[in-house]
Design a protein around this motif. Structure first.
Motif, mmCIF file in Angstrom:
data_model
loop_
_atom_site.group_PDB
_atom_site.id
_atom_site.type_symbol
_atom_site.label_atom_id
_atom_site.label_comp_id
_atom_site.label_asym_id
_atom_site.label_seq_id
_atom_site.Cartn_x
_atom_site.Cartn_y
_atom_site.Cartn_z
ATOM 1 N N ILE A 121 -57.596 -34.641 7.825
ATOM 2 C CA ILE A 121 -56.188 -34.243 7.933
ATOM 3 C C ILE A 121 -56.006 -32.778 7.567
ATOM 4 C CG2 ILE A 121 -53.903 -34.606 6.950
ATOM 5 C CD1 ILE A 121 -54.620 -37.604 6.799
ATOM 6 N N GLU A 122 -56.638 -32.355 6.474
ATOM 7 C CA GLU A 122 -56.486 -30.966 6.028
ATOM 8 C C GLU A 122 -57.025 -29.985 7.053
ATOM 9 O OE1 GLU A 122 -58.400 -30.936 2.239
ATOM 10 O OE2 GLU A 122 -56.643 -31.724 1.195
ATOM 11 N N ARG A 123 -58.122 -30.349 7.696
ATOM 12 C CA ARG A 123 -58.722 -29.416 8.652
ATOM 13 C C ARG A 123 -57.912 -29.319 9.944
ATOM 14 N NH1 ARG A 123 -64.815 -28.317 10.540
ATOM 15 N NH2 ARG A 123 -64.358 -27.542 12.597
ATOM 16 N N HIS A 124 -57.420 -30.464 10.404
ATOM 17 C CA HIS A 124 -56.770 -30.476 11.713
ATOM 18 C C HIS A 124 -55.253 -30.367 11.660
ATOM 19 C CE1 HIS A 124 -60.322 -31.151 14.123
ATOM 20 N NE2 HIS A 124 -60.726 -32.023 13.228
ATOM 21 N N ALA A 125 -54.683 -30.622 10.507
ATOM 22 C CA ALA A 125 -53.224 -30.651 10.444
ATOM 23 C C ALA A 125 -52.661 -29.294 10.052
ATOM 24 C CB ALA A 125 -52.772 -31.716 9.452
ATOM 25 N N ARG A 126 -52.277 -28.532 11.045
ATOM 26 C CA ARG A 126 -51.608 -27.263 10.799
ATOM 27 C C ARG A 126 -50.232 -27.387 11.443
ATOM 28 N NH1 ARG A 126 -56.678 -26.268 12.683
ATOM 29 N NH2 ARG A 126 -58.138 -25.501 11.123
ATOM 30 N N PRO A 127 -49.203 -27.656 10.631
ATOM 31 C CA PRO A 127 -47.882 -27.927 11.219
ATOM 32 C C PRO A 127 -47.425 -26.838 12.188
ATOM 33 C CG PRO A 127 -47.871 -28.352 8.861
ATOM 34 C CD PRO A 127 -49.199 -27.699 9.176
ATOM 35 N N ALA A 128 -46.920 -27.269 13.304
ATOM 36 C CA ALA A 128 -46.358 -26.336 14.295
ATOM 37 C C ALA A 128 -44.878 -26.163 14.001
ATOM 38 C CB ALA A 128 -46.544 -26.914 15.704
ATOM 39 N N THR A 129 -44.295 -25.105 14.520
ATOM 40 C CA THR A 129 -42.852 -24.943 14.361
ATOM 41 C C THR A 129 -42.158 -25.939 15.285
ATOM 42 O OG1 THR A 129 -42.719 -23.323 16.135
ATOM 43 C CG2 THR A 129 -43.143 -22.481 13.914
ATOM 44 N N ALA A 130 -40.931 -26.253 14.964
ATOM 45 C CA ALA A 130 -40.204 -27.234 15.773
ATOM 46 C C ALA A 130 -40.116 -26.777 17.227
ATOM 47 C CB ALA A 130 -38.805 -27.440 15.200
ATOM 48 N N ALA A 131 -39.974 -25.459 17.417
ATOM 49 C CA ALA A 131 -39.836 -24.943 18.789
ATOM 50 C C ALA A 131 -41.118 -25.121 19.586
ATOM 51 C CB ALA A 131 -39.442 -23.475 18.737
ATOM 52 N N SER A 132 -42.284 -25.019 18.902
ATOM 53 C CA SER A 132 -43.540 -25.072 19.646
ATOM 54 C C SER A 132 -44.093 -26.485 19.752
ATOM 55 C CB SER A 132 -44.597 -24.178 18.978
ATOM 56 O OG SER A 132 -44.921 -24.670 17.691
ATOM 57 N N ALA A 133 -43.536 -27.436 18.978
ATOM 58 C CA ALA A 133 -44.032 -28.806 19.018
ATOM 59 C C ALA A 133 -43.573 -29.474 20.313
ATOM 60 C CB ALA A 133 -43.531 -29.586 17.811
ATOM 61 N N PRO A 134 -44.492 -30.015 21.081
ATOM 62 C CA PRO A 134 -44.092 -30.688 22.312
ATOM 63 C C PRO A 134 -43.354 -31.978 21.994
ATOM 64 C CG PRO A 134 -46.432 -30.999 21.895
ATOM 65 C CD PRO A 134 -45.935 -30.050 20.847
ATOM 66 N N ASP A 135 -42.445 -32.378 22.877
ATOM 67 C CA ASP A 135 -41.718 -33.636 22.691
ATOM 68 C C ASP A 135 -42.489 -34.727 23.411
ATOM 69 O OD1 ASP A 135 -40.037 -35.739 22.466
ATOM 70 O OD2 ASP A 135 -38.416 -34.887 23.665
ATOM 71 N N PRO A 136 -43.136 -35.633 22.654
ATOM 72 C CA PRO A 136 -43.932 -36.671 23.304
ATOM 73 C C PRO A 136 -43.100 -37.818 23.849
ATOM 74 C CG PRO A 136 -44.053 -36.918 20.928
ATOM 75 C CD PRO A 136 -43.219 -35.690 21.200
ATOM 76 N N GLY A 137 -41.782 -37.785 23.610
ATOM 77 C CA GLY A 137 -40.921 -38.839 24.141
ATOM 78 C C GLY A 137 -40.967 -40.131 23.350
ATOM 79 N N LEU A 138 -41.267 -40.038 22.049
ATOM 80 C CA LEU A 138 -41.314 -41.244 21.219
ATOM 81 C C LEU A 138 -39.901 -41.745 20.923
ATOM 82 C CD1 LEU A 138 -43.985 -40.238 18.514
ATOM 83 C CD2 LEU A 138 -44.351 -41.533 20.623
ATOM 84 N N HIS A 193 -49.408 -34.998 11.730
ATOM 85 C CA HIS A 193 -49.415 -33.966 10.683
ATOM 86 C C HIS A 193 -49.292 -32.569 11.280
ATOM 87 C CE1 HIS A 193 -50.088 -36.221 6.969
ATOM 88 N NE2 HIS A 193 -50.731 -37.085 7.734
ATOM 89 N N ARG A 194 -49.957 -32.350 12.397
ATOM 90 C CA ARG A 194 -49.938 -31.020 13.008
ATOM 91 C C ARG A 194 -48.531 -30.646 13.470
ATOM 92 N NH1 ARG A 194 -54.292 -30.743 17.322
ATOM 93 N NH2 ARG A 194 -55.625 -30.339 15.537
ATOM 94 N N HIS A 195 -47.781 -31.643 13.920
ATOM 95 C CA HIS A 195 -46.468 -31.338 14.486
ATOM 96 C C HIS A 195 -45.315 -31.758 13.585
ATOM 97 C CE1 HIS A 195 -48.244 -29.934 18.170
ATOM 98 N NE2 HIS A 195 -48.945 -31.029 18.267
ATOM 99 N N GLY A 196 -45.637 -31.991 12.300
ATOM 100 C CA GLY A 196 -44.577 -32.263 11.338
ATOM 101 C C GLY A 196 -43.857 -33.577 11.548
ATOM 102 N N LEU A 197 -44.513 -34.563 12.159
ATOM 103 C CA LEU A 197 -43.894 -35.857 12.387
ATOM 104 C C LEU A 197 -44.207 -36.839 11.276
ATOM 105 C CD1 LEU A 197 -44.625 -36.241 16.205
ATOM 106 C CD2 LEU A 197 -42.498 -35.526 15.114
ATOM 107 N N ALA A 198 -45.010 -36.425 10.294
ATOM 108 C CA ALA A 198 -45.381 -37.328 9.190
ATOM 109 C C ALA A 198 -45.171 -36.632 7.859
ATOM 110 C CB ALA A 198 -46.830 -37.751 9.340
#
Length: 198
Positions: A121-138, A193-198
């Motif tokens: 998680i620490e290595r791969h989770a680099r939160p993106a800004t809300a603007a750059s996070a894609p909307d996966p349609g969840l 984690h990368r996109h701030g959803l958790a």
């Protein structure tokens, strides 16, 4: 070591379809036998387990691969995951953990030894800004399920937390993986984690 694994697995009702002593033998055996799960060491003669994993997963028949190694090293861990392994377990795991890991991976889920989960998680989770996070349609419920996946909860625990059936949780998890384009739960958690959803 292989004999010990065979004994443990067969005693638990898991059929051991074959064995291999080298990386090349593992690749050939996987092609010939078409197992559901491959237990793969990292350091082997002839070809290391990372390369063997890559080659096995490039074949038409693609088993789930569980890396089982004595080496708790980041380079092995991340290389194994990049190669497509579905799990990473240390050889000091108890017999019950080994059997459970094989069953988890066989069911289509991913598994990481507790010792290494935080590092992934620490290595791969680099939160993106809300603007750059894609909307996966969840949906809202799928986002809830994703957050609970990121807490390392099992399907049964998620069902209990959300007061829904376990079969419903499985459906939500499947939808989450599909919408995120994630091959397994680990990839979904990294995305969260990368996109701030958790």
């Amino acid at each position: 070591m292989r004999m010990g694994f065979r004994t443990i697995l067969e005693a638990s009702g898991i059929e051991v379809a074959g064995e291999a002593a080298t990386g090349r033998q593992a690749v050939a055996a996987a092609q010939e036998i078409a197992p559901d799960v491959v237990l793969m060491d990292v350091q082997m003669p002839d070809m290391d387990g990372i390369e063997a994993t890559r080659r096995i997963l490039s074949q038409d028949r693609r088993p789930r691969i569980l890396i089982v190694t004595t080496f708790d090293r980041d380079d092995y861990l991340f290389a194994a995951l990049d190669a497509g392994a579905s799990g990473f377990l240390l050889k000091n795991a108890g017999p019950e953990e080994l059997v459970a890991a094989v069953r988890v991976v066989a069911s289509g889920d991913a598994l990481l030894a507790p010792e290494v989960t935080r590092r992934v998680i620490e290595r791969h989770a680099r939160p993106a800004t809300a603007a750059s996070a894609p909307d996966p349609g969840l949906t809202d419920r799928e986002r809830e399920v994703l957050r609970l996946l990121a807490e390392a909860l099992s399907n049964a625990e998620i069902a209990e937390r959300l007061f829904i059936g376990e079969a419903t949780v499985k459906t939500h998890v499947s939808n989450v993986l599909q919408k995120l384009g994630a091959r397994d739960r680990v990839a979904a958690v990294v995305y969260a984690h990368r996109h701030g959803l958790a």
